[in-house]
Design a protein around this motif. Sequence first.
Motif, PDB file in Angstrom:
ATOM      1  N   LYS A 177       0.824  -1.213   0.000  1.00 12.02           N
ATOM      2  CA  LYS A 177       0.000   0.000   0.000  1.00 12.02           C
ATOM      3  C   LYS A 177       0.857   1.261   0.000  1.00 12.02           C
ATOM      4  O   LYS A 177       0.573   2.225  -0.701  1.00 12.02           O
ATOM      5  CB  LYS A 177      -0.909   0.008   1.237  1.00 12.02           C
ATOM      6  N   LYS A 178       1.909   1.228   0.843  1.00 15.36           N
ATOM      7  CA  LYS A 178       2.758   2.426   0.934  1.00 15.36           C
ATOM      8  C   LYS A 178       3.488   2.693  -0.377  1.00 15.36           C
ATOM      9  O   LYS A 178       3.600   3.838  -0.824  1.00 15.36           O
ATOM     10  CB  LYS A 178       3.772   2.275   2.079  1.00 15.36           C
ATOM     11  N   VAL A 179       3.978   1.619  -0.978  1.00 11.53           N
ATOM     12  CA  VAL A 179       4.697   1.769  -2.244  1.00 11.53           C
ATOM     13  C   VAL A 179       3.745   2.310  -3.308  1.00 11.53           C
ATOM     14  O   VAL A 179       4.062   3.230  -4.052  1.00 11.53           O
ATOM     15  CB  VAL A 179       5.297   0.414  -2.699  1.00 11.53           C
ATOM     16  N   ASP A 180       2.552   1.733  -3.320  1.00 12.41           N
ATOM     17  CA  ASP A 180       1.594   2.122  -4.345  1.00 12.41           C
ATOM     18  C   ASP A 180       1.162   3.577  -4.202  1.00 12.41           C
ATOM     19  O   ASP A 180       0.967   4.279  -5.195  1.00 12.41           O
ATOM     20  CB  ASP A 180       0.374   1.200  -4.270  1.00 12.41           C
ATOM     21  N   THR A 223      -2.728 -19.818   2.300  1.00  9.81           N
ATOM     22  CA  THR A 223      -3.061 -18.398   2.546  1.00  9.81           C
ATOM     23  C   THR A 223      -3.234 -17.658   1.226  1.00  9.81           C
ATOM     24  O   THR A 223      -2.990 -16.472   1.129  1.00  9.81           O
ATOM     25  CB  THR A 223      -1.975 -17.706   3.394  1.00  9.81           C
ATOM     26  N   VAL A 224      -3.673 -18.420   0.245  1.00  7.71           N
ATOM     27  CA  VAL A 224      -3.832 -17.815  -1.083  1.00  7.71           C
ATOM     28  C   VAL A 224      -4.846 -16.670  -1.067  1.00  7.71           C
ATOM     29  O   VAL A 224      -4.701 -15.690  -1.790  1.00  7.71           O
ATOM     30  CB  VAL A 224      -4.218 -18.902  -2.112  1.00  7.71           C
ATOM     31  N   GLU A 225      -5.850 -16.791  -0.149  1.00  6.42           N
ATOM     32  CA  GLU A 225      -6.839 -15.694  -0.102  1.00  6.42           C
ATOM     33  C   GLU A 225      -6.145 -14.361   0.176  1.00  6.42           C
ATOM     34  O   GLU A 225      -6.515 -13.328  -0.387  1.00  6.42           O
ATOM     35  CB  GLU A 225      -7.897 -15.894   1.007  1.00  6.42           C
ATOM     36  N   ASN A 226      -5.138 -14.400   1.048  1.00  8.43           N
ATOM     37  CA  ASN A 226      -4.417 -13.156   1.359  1.00  8.43           C
ATOM     38  C   ASN A 226      -3.756 -12.597   0.108  1.00  8.43           C
ATOM     39  O   ASN A 226      -3.724 -11.390  -0.127  1.00  8.43           O
ATOM     40  CB  ASN A 226      -3.330 -13.406   2.399  1.00  8.43           C
ATOM     41  N   ASN A 285      -5.399  -5.097  -4.052  1.00 13.04           N
ATOM     42  CA  ASN A 285      -4.805  -3.832  -3.607  1.00 13.04           C
ATOM     43  C   ASN A 285      -3.693  -3.355  -4.523  1.00 13.04           C
ATOM     44  O   ASN A 285      -2.943  -2.457  -4.169  1.00 13.04           O
ATOM     45  CB  ASN A 285      -4.269  -3.961  -2.189  1.00 13.04           C
ATOM     46  N   GLY A 286      -3.545  -4.005  -5.653  1.00 14.14           N
ATOM     47  CA  GLY A 286      -2.591  -3.469  -6.624  1.00 14.14           C
ATOM     48  C   GLY A 286      -1.348  -4.309  -6.845  1.00 14.14           C
ATOM     49  O   GLY A 286      -0.458  -3.901  -7.579  1.00 14.14           O
TER      50      GLY A 286
END
Length: 452
Positions: A66-69, A85-88, A95-96
């Motif tokens: 998020k910060k990078v984006d 943990t593929v959902e993550n 989120n990009g």
Amino acid sequence: MQFRILVVDDEKNIREGLAASLEMDGYQVETAADGDAGFKRFRKGDIDLIITDLRMPGLSGEELLKKVDSETPGIPVIVLTGHGTVENAVAAMRNGAYDFLTKPVDLGHLSLLVKRALQSRELLLKHRRLEEELAHEKQFRTMVGTSAPMRQVFDTISRAAPSKASILITGESGVGKELVADAIHDLSPRKGKPMIKVHCAALAASILESELFGHEKGSFTGAVSRTRGRFELAHEGTLFLDEIGEIDQNIQIKLLRVLQEKKFERVGGEETIEVDVRIVAATNKDLKAEIEKGNFREDLYYRLNVVNILVPPLRERKDDLPLLITAFLREFAEENGKTLEGIDDKARAALYAYDWPGNVRELRNCMESAVVMTRGQVITAEDLPPTVRTQNDSGWIRIPLGTTMEEAEKIIIRDTLSAHKGNKSKAAEILVMGRKTLHRKLSEWGEDDGGE
Ligand SMILES: Nc1ncnc2c1ncn2[C@@H]1O[C@H](COP(=O)(O)OP(=O)(O)OP(=O)(O)O)[C@@H](O)[C@H]1O
Ligand SMILES: [Mg+2]
């Protein structure tokens, strides 16, 4: 192009394994042991792609993304995720993130993914570069000026442009009225729709009428088919009526009706056509005086002149000279493939002392000829046209020894014109020369501005 990849993972083995594999593919690789260190490195710049684990102590992969984006959108981020943990990872993509890889990482897959991500990154960078170049070029074509009177002009343009109000641009020949009209259109919500220009002085009354309003088939000899006029073509856009002071009384009446009712008929037609057109008009005539003389309708004047923009002559805003000179030097140096360092003091002094009766157009022509003429890398007074170099109010024309007949003729014509504020009829009379000949000569030298 050598790309630099940042690998962020708290597990040393994974970090180093990925780095080694990517280095084998020919990339430069840097590593970070957690999200915070990764973000810190990223901010230093020069990173083209990030591969990050999702679950890490401190700043998580998700937060890093998020910060990078938010800081630099467009940097591809590939996230790593453990089994189950593929959902993550899918959430991260929402989120990009560019894509995700499950652990243990398939190095072949990694290699392909990175290659693809960097290819699109390269395209994006190329695209941005092109856009920047274009923006730069645009700047070239737009208006230059920082003097107080020009700031006021810019201010009026930006306040009036968004509305639908008719605008009348006034000012001497060559001050930049057409550029003002372009700026109004570009800064209005009509940008992207047509900007149609009509040079009213150049056309005979009957032709102008059908140019503006169109005509039906057979409405006059030569009207072989139905033709749409400029008003129809400018629908939803802007219509620029240049030299409005020149139009015939009959057309003034028709124009007034369109301005009032937004309606008109084609020449020889019955059908009433409705248009949504914003009118911008320009003139170098004193319309008030034309009204007094009975040449221009007062009601039309008020319709056109809802907002007035008076572009002052160059001699009243000499503060703009340095910027204009630099802009034109750059433009013509580039056009002629010359490398120029600038302009010397003597030449500069001559440019400042001169009165510029032909305004910015004359300055532009002067700089073009100076760039073409100069042999060195610095423009000197000798490179300037004789009129500018030897301006005098003494009532004399000075022609330096060594001048050719052709040059001498230019000096005589230019000085006579400049002594009479560019009035060609007057100059032709004094020189006992046909007006047509004068026009022809000026246009041969690229100096005919179309005015009388
Ligand atoms: N502020 C400016 N910055 C850069 N170039 C300018 C500026 N003003 C005018 N020019 C240039 O000067 C020339 C004349 O400008 P323009 O054609 O807009 O003048 P005009 O007022 O419409 O003249 P005319 O009354 O003769 O039609 C053009 O080449 C234009 O690009
Ligand atoms: Mg013009």
